[in-house]
Design a protein around this motif. Structure first.
Motif, PDB file in Angstrom:
ATOM      1  N   ILE A 140      -0.919 -21.857 -33.170  1.00  0.00           N
ATOM      2  CA  ILE A 140      -1.302 -23.263 -33.005  1.00  0.00           C
ATOM      3  C   ILE A 140      -1.967 -23.785 -34.290  1.00  0.00           C
ATOM      4  O   ILE A 140      -1.596 -24.848 -34.808  1.00  0.00           O
ATOM      5  N   ILE A 141      -2.895 -23.010 -34.836  1.00  0.00           N
ATOM      6  CA  ILE A 141      -3.597 -23.464 -36.056  1.00  0.00           C
ATOM      7  C   ILE A 141      -2.601 -23.581 -37.217  1.00  0.00           C
ATOM      8  O   ILE A 141      -2.593 -24.568 -37.942  1.00  0.00           O
ATOM      9  N   GLU A 142      -1.755 -22.576 -37.348  1.00  0.00           N
ATOM     10  CA  GLU A 142      -0.783 -22.601 -38.448  1.00  0.00           C
ATOM     11  C   GLU A 142       0.099 -23.846 -38.362  1.00  0.00           C
ATOM     12  O   GLU A 142       0.344 -24.519 -39.363  1.00  0.00           O
ATOM     13  N   THR A 143       0.559 -24.187 -37.150  1.00  0.00           N
ATOM     14  CA  THR A 143       1.441 -25.344 -37.001  1.00  0.00           C
ATOM     15  C   THR A 143       0.679 -26.642 -37.263  1.00  0.00           C
ATOM     16  O   THR A 143       1.184 -27.532 -37.950  1.00  0.00           O
ATOM     17  N   LEU A 144      -0.533 -26.745 -36.714  1.00  0.00           N
ATOM     18  CA  LEU A 144      -1.312 -27.975 -36.916  1.00  0.00           C
ATOM     19  C   LEU A 144      -1.567 -28.192 -38.410  1.00  0.00           C
ATOM     20  O   LEU A 144      -1.347 -29.283 -38.938  1.00  0.00           O
ATOM     21  N   VAL A 145      -2.011 -27.139 -39.087  1.00  0.00           N
ATOM     22  CA  VAL A 145      -2.314 -27.258 -40.522  1.00  0.00           C
ATOM     23  C   VAL A 145      -1.031 -27.563 -41.305  1.00  0.00           C
ATOM     24  O   VAL A 145      -1.016 -28.405 -42.203  1.00  0.00           O
ATOM     25  N   GLY A 146       0.060 -26.911 -40.898  1.00  0.00           N
ATOM     26  CA  GLY A 146       1.360 -27.152 -41.540  1.00  0.00           C
ATOM     27  C   GLY A 146       1.795 -28.601 -41.417  1.00  0.00           C
ATOM     28  O   GLY A 146       2.533 -29.128 -42.251  1.00  0.00           O
ATOM     29  N   LYS A 147       1.335 -29.279 -40.384  1.00  0.00           N
ATOM     30  CA  LYS A 147       1.710 -30.681 -40.175  1.00  0.00           C
ATOM     31  C   LYS A 147       0.689 -31.639 -40.797  1.00  0.00           C
ATOM     32  O   LYS A 147       0.692 -32.825 -40.525  1.00  0.00           O
ATOM     33  N   GLY A 148      -0.234 -31.073 -41.555  1.00  0.00           N
ATOM     34  CA  GLY A 148      -1.171 -31.925 -42.300  1.00  0.00           C
ATOM     35  C   GLY A 148      -2.486 -32.209 -41.585  1.00  0.00           C
ATOM     36  O   GLY A 148      -3.310 -32.986 -42.070  1.00  0.00           O
ATOM     37  N   ALA A 149      -2.709 -31.563 -40.414  1.00  0.00           N
ATOM     38  CA  ALA A 149      -3.968 -31.818 -39.689  1.00  0.00           C
ATOM     39  C   ALA A 149      -5.096 -30.950 -40.248  1.00  0.00           C
ATOM     40  O   ALA A 149      -4.853 -29.918 -40.877  1.00  0.00           O
ATOM     41  N   LYS A 150      -6.321 -31.397 -39.983  1.00  0.00           N
ATOM     42  CA  LYS A 150      -7.487 -30.567 -40.305  1.00  0.00           C
ATOM     43  C   LYS A 150      -7.916 -29.863 -39.022  1.00  0.00           C
ATOM     44  O   LYS A 150      -7.818 -30.450 -37.936  1.00  0.00           O
ATOM     45  N   VAL A 151      -8.396 -28.651 -39.139  1.00  0.00           N
ATOM     46  CA  VAL A 151      -8.815 -27.922 -37.936  1.00  0.00           C
ATOM     47  C   VAL A 151     -10.258 -27.464 -38.101  1.00  0.00           C
ATOM     48  O   VAL A 151     -10.630 -26.898 -39.132  1.00  0.00           O
ATOM     49  N   LYS A 152     -11.059 -27.757 -37.068  1.00  0.00           N
ATOM     50  CA  LYS A 152     -12.401 -27.162 -37.004  1.00  0.00           C
ATOM     51  C   LYS A 152     -12.367 -26.225 -35.802  1.00  0.00           C
ATOM     52  O   LYS A 152     -12.038 -26.654 -34.684  1.00  0.00           O
ATOM     53  N   ALA A 153     -12.666 -24.965 -36.047  1.00  0.00           N
ATOM     54  CA  ALA A 153     -12.495 -23.980 -34.972  1.00  0.00           C
ATOM     55  C   ALA A 153     -13.816 -23.331 -34.595  1.00  0.00           C
ATOM     56  O   ALA A 153     -14.689 -23.115 -35.438  1.00  0.00           O
ATOM     57  N   TYR A 154     -13.912 -23.009 -33.304  1.00  0.00           N
ATOM     58  CA  TYR A 154     -15.091 -22.286 -32.811  1.00  0.00           C
ATOM     59  C   TYR A 154     -14.661 -21.210 -31.817  1.00  0.00           C
ATOM     60  O   TYR A 154     -13.802 -21.456 -30.952  1.00  0.00           O
ATOM     61  N   ASP A 155     -15.242 -20.046 -31.968  1.00  0.00           N
ATOM     62  CA  ASP A 155     -15.050 -18.960 -30.989  1.00  0.00           C
ATOM     63  C   ASP A 155     -16.360 -18.174 -30.955  1.00  0.00           C
ATOM     64  O   ASP A 155     -16.977 -17.948 -32.002  1.00  0.00           O
ATOM     65  N   PRO A 156     -16.801 -17.750 -29.762  1.00  0.00           N
ATOM     66  CA  PRO A 156     -18.086 -17.035 -29.695  1.00  0.00           C
ATOM     67  C   PRO A 156     -18.121 -15.749 -30.512  1.00  0.00           C
ATOM     68  O   PRO A 156     -19.171 -15.372 -31.018  1.00  0.00           O
ATOM     69  N   VAL A 157     -17.005 -15.028 -30.646  1.00  0.00           N
ATOM     70  CA  VAL A 157     -17.074 -13.754 -31.387  1.00  0.00           C
ATOM     71  C   VAL A 157     -15.946 -13.504 -32.394  1.00  0.00           C
ATOM     72  O   VAL A 157     -16.054 -12.584 -33.205  1.00  0.00           O
ATOM     73  N   ALA A 158     -14.881 -14.292 -32.365  1.00  0.00           N
ATOM     74  CA  ALA A 158     -13.700 -13.916 -33.166  1.00  0.00           C
ATOM     75  C   ALA A 158     -13.593 -14.637 -34.511  1.00  0.00           C
ATOM     76  O   ALA A 158     -12.590 -14.483 -35.208  1.00  0.00           O
TER      77      ALA A 158
END
Ligand SMILES: NC(=O)c1ccc[n+]([C@@H]2O[C@H](COP(=O)([O-])OP(=O)(O)OC[C@H]3O[C@@H](n4cnc5c(N)ncnc54)[C@H](O)[C@@H]3O)[C@@H](O)[C@H]2O)c1
Length: 430
Positions: free
Chosen positions: A334-352
């Motif tokens: 999902i992140i790879e595709t979003l970024v590939g389409k020019g979007a910015k991603v802010k991600a959060y995960d408790p441990v990963a």
């Protein structure tokens, strides 16, 4: 008993810790010297609830140790567990190189009767392969037996699963040999299924493939719900109420990931093909699962038309909650595709996030779901960590650029969110 565990990954480390806790002398060996050195100091290579405490307790009490010298501890042990990785090669075939290498080490060092146990998930016939490799490498003729004892623990609850398994499967060449493992496991009080080696090998693949089939089936029904204007949550709940079906594994969403299901389903399909059986059902299961992440990104695409200039909050990175394992995690695609389409991603995960940073160093990793949502055009829920259930939605709405939620796991109360003014997109829900 004196137990040597070869491979200290999720399965080997948990198996070793639990056997030590049950009072055995456990020698954990691994080719990864850094991992071994850290484990000797009580530093865990993975996040798993309860693991660190258990390993530290047994290190202090001298029942577990970590080494790189496979030969020395093979010689000392009565029972040797092979717990190395069995990843996929092309076409779904299982890469058995780690198992072969472990078997070679056993062969070169075997110095008296031992039970060699395949705990790694391995295709039918691997028991024979291990026996052959040991025979080819032993210096003098030594008696030994090869047993299949597949592991069913789940990441995220591995210790609890190992202590309270639904069943223990032992595939052995004879009742006498099976008795060695029956004795070892007796204190757990779990039901034991004793069978031959090949059947035990197949049981593991059949179990994982059945669970994956359930997931893909309900995801296909979710897609149908979208076309028909039905609600998958209601459909799945009522379908699962039938005792013959059961409610587990009937949650529609982004599908399965992780280090086991994808490779195990592909491996069983490959084994079937090799044996002359066309397992079209499993090919469909894999296909339905492969397109789940793409389906979610298409929803985002359809909503925003172009993703350039948009920032998205991605909640959850691990392939499932309570683990930091990112292998085959839907977040990656999902992140790879979003970024590939020019979007910015802010991600959060408790441990990963630490592990994710190694894969996507350019993603903005933040400290909380609210930091991720700040200024976001939409929130995309990828992994159903418990803490995401109790988010302050009013607060989120205020800080987001637009109050849009793509709920990849159908965890939210759709009506409630709509009532709060959110635009809600689930998987198979209206
Ligand atoms: N992870 C799970 O939830 C799970 C559950 C059930 C079964 N399994 C199966 O158990 C097996 C192990 O899985 P995992 O997730 O623990 O793998 P993993 O990749 O986390 O760990 C494997 C470990 O084996 C070590 N290793 C490789 N070759 C070695 C060798 N020749 N000698 C000594 N050490 C060696 C590696 O360095 C690594 O530390 C696989 O077959 C997997 O399918 C995994």
């Amino acid at each position: 008993m004196r137990i040597c565990v070869i491979g200290t990954g999720y399965v080997g480390l948990v198996t070793g810790a639990v056997f030590a806790d049950l009072g055995n002398d456990v020698y954990c060996v691994d080719v990864d010297a850094e991992k071994v050195s850290r484990l000797s100091k009580g530093i865990m290579p993975i996040y798993e609830p309860g693991l660190e405490e258990m390993v530290k307790r047994n290190l202090t009490e001298g029942r577990i140790c970590f080494h790189t010298d496979v030969g020395e501890y093979v010689r000392r042990a009565d029972i040797i567990f092979i717990c190395v990785g069995t990843p996929s090669k092309n076409e779904g075939e299982t890469d058995l190189s780690q198992v072969e290498s472990a078997a070679k080490d056993i062969g070169k060092n075997i110095n008296g009767y031992k039970v060699v146990v395949n705990k790694s998930t391995v295709p039918v016939g691997t028991g024979d392969l291990v026996r052959r490799i040991i025979n080819e490498n032993e210096k003098t003729r030594v008696e030994f037996d090869v047993v299949s004892n597949p592991e069913f623990l789940r990441e995220g609850s591995a210790i609890a699963d190992a202590l309270n398994p639904d069943r223990i499967v032992i595939g052995a060449p004879s009742k006498n040999v099976a008795m060695k493992l029956i004795e070892l496991y007796a204190t757990l009080g779990a039901p034991m299924y004793i069978t031959d080696v090949v059947s035990a090998e197949l049981i593991k693949y059949a179990s994982n493939s059945y669970l994956a089939t359930k997931i893909s089936f309900i995801n296909a029904i979710a897609d149908l719900c979208e076309l028909a204007g039905a609600n998958i949550t209601d459909v799945a709940r009522a379908v699962g109420a039938d005792k013959r079906i059961g409610k587990e594994f009937l949650f529609a969403g982004l599908g399965y990931g992780g280090s086991c299901f994808p490779k195990d389903i592909a491996s069983l399909e490959h084994t079937a093909r090799k044996l002359g059986y066309e397992f079209g059902l499993l090919r469909s299961v894999m296909h339905i699962n492969d397109i789940r992440a793409h389906k979610l990104v298409s929803k985002v695409d359809n909503r925003f038309k172009t993703l350039e200039g948009h920032s998205f909050a991605v909640l959850g990175l691990s392939f499932k909650p309570n683990t930091d394992d990112l292998r085959e995690a839907k977040s990656l695609e999902i992140i790879e595709t979003l970024v590939g389409k020019g979007a910015k991603v802010k991600a959060y995960d408790p441990v990963a996030m630490e592990k994710a940073r190694e894969i996507f160093p350019h993603v903005d990793y933040v400290e909380s779901p609210y930091d991720a949502a700040e200024g976001a055009s939409a929130l995309i829920l990828v992994t159903e960590w418990r803490e995401f259930l109790s988010l302050d939605m009013e607060r989120l709405k205020k800080i987001m650029k637009s109050p849009v939620i793509f709920d990849g796991r159908n965890i939210y109360d759709m009506e409630k969110l709509k009532g709060l003014g959110f635009e809600y997109h689930g998987m198979g829900r209206h």
